[in-house]
Structures are given as structure tokens and as C-alpha cells.
Motif scaffolding. Structure first.
Motif, PDB file in Angstrom:
ATOM      1  N   GLY A 150      -7.094   6.231  -2.595  1.00 24.89           N
ATOM      2  CA  GLY A 150      -7.407   5.931  -1.319  1.00 24.89           C
ATOM      3  C   GLY A 150      -6.996   4.057  -1.291  1.00 24.89           C
ATOM      4  O   GLY A 150      -6.206   4.339  -0.247  1.00 24.89           O
ATOM      5  N   ALA A 151      -6.768   3.816  -2.198  1.00 24.49           N
ATOM      6  CA  ALA A 151      -6.108   2.377  -2.303  1.00 24.49           C
ATOM      7  C   ALA A 151      -4.171   3.066  -2.078  1.00 24.49           C
ATOM      8  O   ALA A 151      -3.619   1.823  -0.856  1.00 24.49           O
ATOM      9  CB  ALA A 151      -6.002   1.742  -3.655  1.00 24.49           C
ATOM     10  N   PHE A 152      -3.568   4.137  -2.767  1.00 19.17           N
ATOM     11  CA  PHE A 152      -2.402   4.273  -2.907  1.00 19.17           C
ATOM     12  C   PHE A 152      -2.688   4.305  -0.800  1.00 19.17           C
ATOM     13  O   PHE A 152      -1.282   3.803  -0.891  1.00 19.17           O
ATOM     14  CB  PHE A 152      -1.991   4.809  -3.641  1.00 19.17           C
ATOM     15  CG  PHE A 152      -0.361   5.501  -3.220  1.00 19.17           C
ATOM     16  CD1 PHE A 152       0.500   4.908  -3.686  1.00 19.17           C
ATOM     17  CD2 PHE A 152      -0.311   6.702  -2.983  1.00 19.17           C
ATOM     18  CE1 PHE A 152       1.744   4.797  -3.738  1.00 19.17           C
ATOM     19  CE2 PHE A 152       0.894   6.948  -2.585  1.00 19.17           C
ATOM     20  CZ  PHE A 152       1.679   6.316  -2.915  1.00 19.17           C
ATOM     21  N   LEU A 153      -2.996   5.126  -0.424  1.00 17.91           N
ATOM     22  CA  LEU A 153      -2.405   6.043   1.121  1.00 17.91           C
ATOM     23  C   LEU A 153      -2.695   4.298   1.362  1.00 17.91           C
ATOM     24  O   LEU A 153      -1.889   4.304   2.844  1.00 17.91           O
ATOM     25  CB  LEU A 153      -3.532   6.676   1.666  1.00 17.91           C
ATOM     26  CG  LEU A 153      -3.372   8.329   0.036  1.00 17.91           C
ATOM     27  CD1 LEU A 153      -4.423   8.983   1.212  1.00 17.91           C
ATOM     28  CD2 LEU A 153      -1.938   8.923   0.452  1.00 17.91           C
ATOM     29  N   ILE A 154      -3.831   3.646   1.751  1.00 20.85           N
ATOM     30  CA  ILE A 154      -3.808   2.248   3.281  1.00 20.85           C
ATOM     31  C   ILE A 154      -2.438   2.236   2.728  1.00 20.85           C
ATOM     32  O   ILE A 154      -1.687   1.609   3.365  1.00 20.85           O
ATOM     33  CB  ILE A 154      -5.267   2.423   1.853  1.00 20.85           C
ATOM     34  CG1 ILE A 154      -6.589   2.727   2.698  1.00 20.85           C
ATOM     35  CG2 ILE A 154      -4.934   0.620   3.223  1.00 20.85           C
ATOM     36  CD1 ILE A 154      -7.487   2.071   1.955  1.00 20.85           C
ATOM     37  N   THR A 155      -2.476   1.137   1.133  1.00 19.41           N
ATOM     38  CA  THR A 155      -1.149   0.346   1.647  1.00 19.41           C
ATOM     39  C   THR A 155       0.517   1.072   1.056  1.00 19.41           C
ATOM     40  O   THR A 155       1.264   0.852   1.974  1.00 19.41           O
ATOM     41  CB  THR A 155      -1.048  -0.291  -0.544  1.00 19.41           C
ATOM     42  OG1 THR A 155      -2.100  -0.583  -0.695  1.00 19.41           O
ATOM     43  CG2 THR A 155       0.660  -0.347  -0.617  1.00 19.41           C
ATOM     44  N   TYR A 156       0.319   2.412   0.886  1.00 19.88           N
ATOM     45  CA  TYR A 156       1.357   3.447   1.343  1.00 19.88           C
ATOM     46  C   TYR A 156       1.701   3.252   3.002  1.00 19.88           C
ATOM     47  O   TYR A 156       2.649   3.669   3.191  1.00 19.88           O
ATOM     48  CB  TYR A 156       1.852   4.271   0.877  1.00 19.88           C
ATOM     49  CG  TYR A 156       3.322   5.117   1.219  1.00 19.88           C
ATOM     50  CD1 TYR A 156       3.831   5.619   0.304  1.00 19.88           C
ATOM     51  CD2 TYR A 156       2.953   6.112   2.143  1.00 19.88           C
ATOM     52  CE1 TYR A 156       5.391   5.661   0.534  1.00 19.88           C
ATOM     53  CE2 TYR A 156       4.118   7.075   2.285  1.00 19.88           C
ATOM     54  CZ  TYR A 156       4.906   6.591   1.082  1.00 19.88           C
ATOM     55  OH  TYR A 156       6.349   7.445   1.348  1.00 19.88           O
ATOM     56  N   GLY A 157       0.404   3.539   3.129  1.00 23.87           N
ATOM     57  CA  GLY A 157       0.108   3.608   5.171  1.00 23.87           C
ATOM     58  C   GLY A 157       1.494   2.411   5.783  1.00 23.87           C
ATOM     59  O   GLY A 157       1.923   2.198   6.624  1.00 23.87           O
ATOM     60  N   PRO A 185      -5.235  -4.139   3.199  1.00 19.02           N
ATOM     61  CA  PRO A 185      -4.158  -3.230   2.871  1.00 19.02           C
ATOM     62  C   PRO A 185      -2.662  -3.249   2.536  1.00 19.02           C
ATOM     63  O   PRO A 185      -2.745  -2.351   1.626  1.00 19.02           O
ATOM     64  CB  PRO A 185      -4.660  -3.565   4.338  1.00 19.02           C
ATOM     65  CG  PRO A 185      -5.701  -3.449   4.845  1.00 19.02           C
ATOM     66  CD  PRO A 185      -5.672  -5.160   4.656  1.00 19.02           C
ATOM     67  N   THR A 186      -2.070  -4.677   2.693  1.00 19.71           N
ATOM     68  CA  THR A 186      -0.717  -4.435   2.687  1.00 19.71           C
ATOM     69  C   THR A 186      -1.084  -3.893   1.072  1.00 19.71           C
ATOM     70  O   THR A 186       0.056  -4.086   0.143  1.00 19.71           O
ATOM     71  CB  THR A 186      -0.187  -5.631   3.200  1.00 19.71           C
ATOM     72  OG1 THR A 186      -0.580  -5.272   4.260  1.00 19.71           O
ATOM     73  CG2 THR A 186       1.083  -5.674   2.364  1.00 19.71           C
ATOM     74  N   TRP A 187      -1.753  -4.963  -0.011  1.00 19.43           N
ATOM     75  CA  TRP A 187      -1.583  -5.147  -1.389  1.00 19.43           C
ATOM     76  C   TRP A 187      -3.284  -4.380  -1.889  1.00 19.43           C
ATOM     77  O   TRP A 187      -3.039  -4.103  -3.561  1.00 19.43           O
ATOM     78  CB  TRP A 187      -2.027  -6.586  -1.553  1.00 19.43           C
ATOM     79  CG  TRP A 187      -0.786  -7.272  -1.156  1.00 19.43           C
ATOM     80  CD1 TRP A 187      -1.164  -7.803   0.357  1.00 19.43           C
ATOM     81  CD2 TRP A 187       0.472  -7.210  -0.980  1.00 19.43           C
ATOM     82  NE1 TRP A 187      -0.252  -9.045   0.936  1.00 19.43           N
ATOM     83  CE2 TRP A 187       1.509  -8.560  -0.180  1.00 19.43           C
ATOM     84  CE3 TRP A 187       1.003  -7.157  -1.685  1.00 19.43           C
ATOM     85  CZ2 TRP A 187       1.849  -8.994  -0.415  1.00 19.43           C
ATOM     86  CZ3 TRP A 187       2.143  -7.428  -2.239  1.00 19.43           C
ATOM     87  CH2 TRP A 187       2.590  -8.123  -0.895  1.00 19.43           C
ATOM     88  N   ILE A 188      -4.058  -3.473  -1.219  1.00 23.73           N
ATOM     89  CA  ILE A 188      -5.237  -2.891  -2.051  1.00 23.73           C
ATOM     90  C   ILE A 188      -5.107  -2.569  -3.593  1.00 23.73           C
ATOM     91  O   ILE A 188      -5.379  -1.993  -4.290  1.00 23.73           O
ATOM     92  CB  ILE A 188      -6.059  -2.167  -1.004  1.00 23.73           C
ATOM     93  CG1 ILE A 188      -7.365  -2.170  -1.726  1.00 23.73           C
ATOM     94  CG2 ILE A 188      -5.705  -1.065  -0.479  1.00 23.73           C
ATOM     95  CD1 ILE A 188      -8.310  -1.839  -1.321  1.00 23.73           C
ATOM     96  N   PHE A 189      -3.747  -1.833  -3.052  1.00 28.24           N
ATOM     97  CA  PHE A 189      -3.012  -1.113  -4.665  1.00 28.24           C
ATOM     98  C   PHE A 189      -2.894  -0.910  -5.090  1.00 28.24           C
ATOM     99  O   PHE A 189      -3.675  -0.428  -6.288  1.00 28.24           O
ATOM    100  CB  PHE A 189      -1.890   0.439  -4.034  1.00 28.24           C
ATOM    101  CG  PHE A 189      -0.928   1.219  -5.055  1.00 28.24           C
ATOM    102  CD1 PHE A 189      -1.709   1.949  -5.445  1.00 28.24           C
ATOM    103  CD2 PHE A 189      -0.305   0.826  -5.857  1.00 28.24           C
ATOM    104  CE1 PHE A 189      -1.382   3.017  -6.342  1.00 28.24           C
ATOM    105  CE2 PHE A 189       0.228   1.398  -6.539  1.00 28.24           C
ATOM    106  CZ  PHE A 189      -0.604   2.709  -6.898  1.00 28.24           C
TER     107      PHE A 189
END
Length: 344
Positions: A150-157, A185-189
Motif C-alpha cells: 500500500g505504501a509503495f503504491l501511494i508513493t509510486y502513484g 504520500p511522496t515519501w511514505i514508501f
């Protein structure tokens, strides 16, 4: 909590990379007698070091992931004391030094957005992630894989939305565009990836890094070169882009691979790294102040001048950090003793 030496080494490497980014930034378009693929030395160093801020975010998550769970109130109070008070102090330093104004509206904006100096936005990011940490920890405990995904998808998005925006499609609301650097959201991953660090996971990482040490080191060098070339090809020199999702973990893996033989070979490296890691956050806060005092001097012209400036800023920022941390530690000890005396 026992220190993980590789994480300390990664923290120091990030600290040095952040200094390199800020020192080299004004030189990336400067003329040079030596160019590699149309890039001068400043450009190469600046882009090779772009892992720095995301890796710092990752290490912030790791420091929490390795610690014990605390009640929310106690957790937030510790974060305020550890990071909030230094942030307020350094914001005032940079406000008086750079802006020379304490106008209330402008000062409030600088505090809330980390705009008193070009690097303080990092603290705003970390505060947001700290606010989310109790929720993220519960999610991680229920399902680490889904939390990471979920964290990756937010940052990647967010990264892909920026690409689409640059292609001419207005998909990001105008009021948000200037603040993407400061928003979580830019950094959460990277933060959640750090949170996934546990004694067991780090043990597996150490074993993997030891087994494939040469391959990992070669891959890190090759990917760093490819990352710099990609930046040149696309003209995108910022640190909000998807290749860093690979570059940052690969740099961390390379540190895990190279630290044990380096520490065994260079006996002085272990205490020096521990010392620098202990003061790395204050170096982060203070190095831009040192840079602002030195950067306009005539001896720092050209690539040689840039390298000299990089050396001087690094050498001066470290004792400054030691002095600040020593004074703060002494004051804290006095206040703690007085508090204990008053209670007894």
C-alpha cells in the motif's frame, strides 16, 4: 536497543550525500574542462547523491521499527523533544540569518512548511509520518506485506502523477503542486520500508549481503551510473521519481554488504562512524548555515573550488554539530537533575 552498525553507516553516508547535494547544486550548469556524457562533475555527484533524503526517511522508519512500541502520548512527546525543539531553534537561526525578519505570517509559514532553509522540509515530512506511525505500526503488525504494498503504491502513484503533469496533463490540483515535496504520500514508501526492519529481517539482510557482497556492490555502482544517465536523458534532476524506489534500497543493501569488510580492515572506521551517526541530524540542520557563509568566496569558483567548498563545509559542520549537541546534552542533564531533586 543495541545499535545496528550498518544502519549507522547508512546514516553517515546519507549525511555526506545531503551535504554534497547542497554544495554541488549551484555548479551543475557551470562550465568545465572535463565533461562525461555532457555532464560536469557537479552534475554527476549531485545526481549520484539523490538517494540521500529518501534514505534518511527510511532510516527514520527503521529507528522506530527496531524500538519498542510506546503509548501514543509518550511516543509523540519524545518526538517533539528529540526533533521538534531542534527544528524550532534551527528555524529561528535560519530566519534571522537568511530572512532577517520575524513577521508573524511569514514566520508561521516557514515553521509549517519548513521554508526557513532549503533542507528543513525534511522535518515537516518526518512529523507527518510520526503522526501516522501508530496507525502504520498496527497495519504492519496485521499484515506487513500489504502495508508495504500500500505504501509503495501511494508513493509510486505520486511519482507517476508528476510524470503525467510534466507531460502537459493537469492532474494534480494547483494548490497541491508546490507542496508535493513536503507531503507524506511522496515519501511514505521509504518510511514503511524502514519500519519493516526487525532484528530477524536485518539478520536475513546481513546474511544475504555477506553471501552476494561483490554482486551487490557492482549492482549499486552500475545502477548509480544508470540513474545519473537517466536524469541527464530526461532532464529530471529532482528526487521524486520512481528509479529511486530501486536506487535507495540498493544503496542500503550495498552498505550492508561493504560495511563488515571495511570495518574489519579500517579499525578506526567503527568509532568514527558511531560518532558521526550520533551527530548526523545536527550536521543535517547546521551544514546549510556553514554553506551560506562560505559559498560566495572567490576561491570556490569552478569544479576545484566546488570540491574545496564540499570539503570545508563537511569539516566545519561536524565540529559545529558536536558543540551544539554537547551544550544541549549538558543543559538537558542539569534540567533532569533539578527535576529529580524537586521530585525527591
Amino acid at each position: 536497543m543495541k545499535k545496528v552498525e550498518e544502519l549507522d553507516a547508512a546514516r553517515v553516508w546519507s549525511m555526506l550525500a545531503v551535504i554534497a547535494i547542497h554544495v554541488t547544486a549551484p555548479y551543475i550548469g557551470a562550465d568545465s574542462d572535463f565533461l562525461l556524457g555532457g555532464m560536469n562533475l557537479a552534475y554527476i555527484i549531485n545526481q549520484a547523491a539523490r538517494f540521500a533524503v529518501p534514505l534518511f526517511v527510511l532510516l527514520s522508519g527503521a529507528s522506530l521499527g527496531l524500538g519498542k512500541a510506546l503509548p501514543a502520548g509518550q511516543f509523540y512527546w519524545r518526538r517533539v523533544v528529540k526533533l521538534g525543539i531542534p527544528y524550532v531553534c534551527w528555524t529561528m537561526v535560519y530566519t534571522l540569518w537568511e530572512h532577517q525578519s520575524l513577521a508573524p505570517v511569514a514566520l508561521a509559514r516557514r515553521f509549517l512548511l519548513g521554508q526557513a532553509a532549503p533542507h528543513l522540509y525534511f522535518v515537516i515530512i518526518i512529523f507527518q509520518l510520526y503522526l501516522l506511525y501508530p496507525l502504520l505500526r498496527r497495519w504492519m503488525e496485521r499484515s506487513a506485506s500489504w502495508c508495504l504494498l500500500g505504501a509503495f503504491l501511494i508513493t509510486y502513484g505520486v511519482e507517476k502523477l508528476i510524470v503525467v503533469q510534466r507531460a502537459g496533463f493537469s492532474v494534480i490540483p494547483g494548490f497541491l503542486r508546490p507542496y508535493l515535496w513536503q507531503l507524506f504520500p511522496t515519501w511514505i514508501f521509504y518510511f514503511v520500508l524502514g519500519m519493516a526492519a526487525t532484528r530477524k529481517n536485518l539478520g536475513h539482510l546481513q546474511q544475504f549481503a555477506a553471501r552476494y557482497r561483490a554482486v551487490i556492490a557492482a549492482a549499486a555502482v552500475v545502477f548509480t551510473g544508470l540513474y545519473v544517465l537517466e536524469s541527464k536523458a530526461t532532464g529530471d534532476i529532482e528526487a521524486i521519481k520512481s528509479p529511486l524506489n530501486v536506487h535507495v534500497p540498493l544503496v542500503l543493501l550495498a552498505v550492508f554488504a561493504l560495511w563488515p569488510p571495511l570495518a574489519a580492515w579500517l579499525k578506526w572506521l567503527r568509532p568514527v562512524t558511531a560518532f558521526l551517526a550520533r551527530h548526523s541530524m545536527t550536521v543535517y540542520f547546521g551544514h546549510v548555515w556553514i554553506l551560506s557563509m562560505l559559498r560566495d568566496r572567490p576561491e570556490f569558483v569552478g569544479m576545484r573550488g566546488m570540491l574545496l567548498l564540499l570539503l570545508e563545509v563537511t569539516v566545519l559542520a561536524i565540529p559545529l554539530a558536536w558543540c551544539v549537541d554537547t551544550v544541549v546534552g549538558a543543559v538537558g542533564s542539569v534540567l533532569h537533575r533539578r527535576e529529580k531533586a524537586a521530585v525527591s
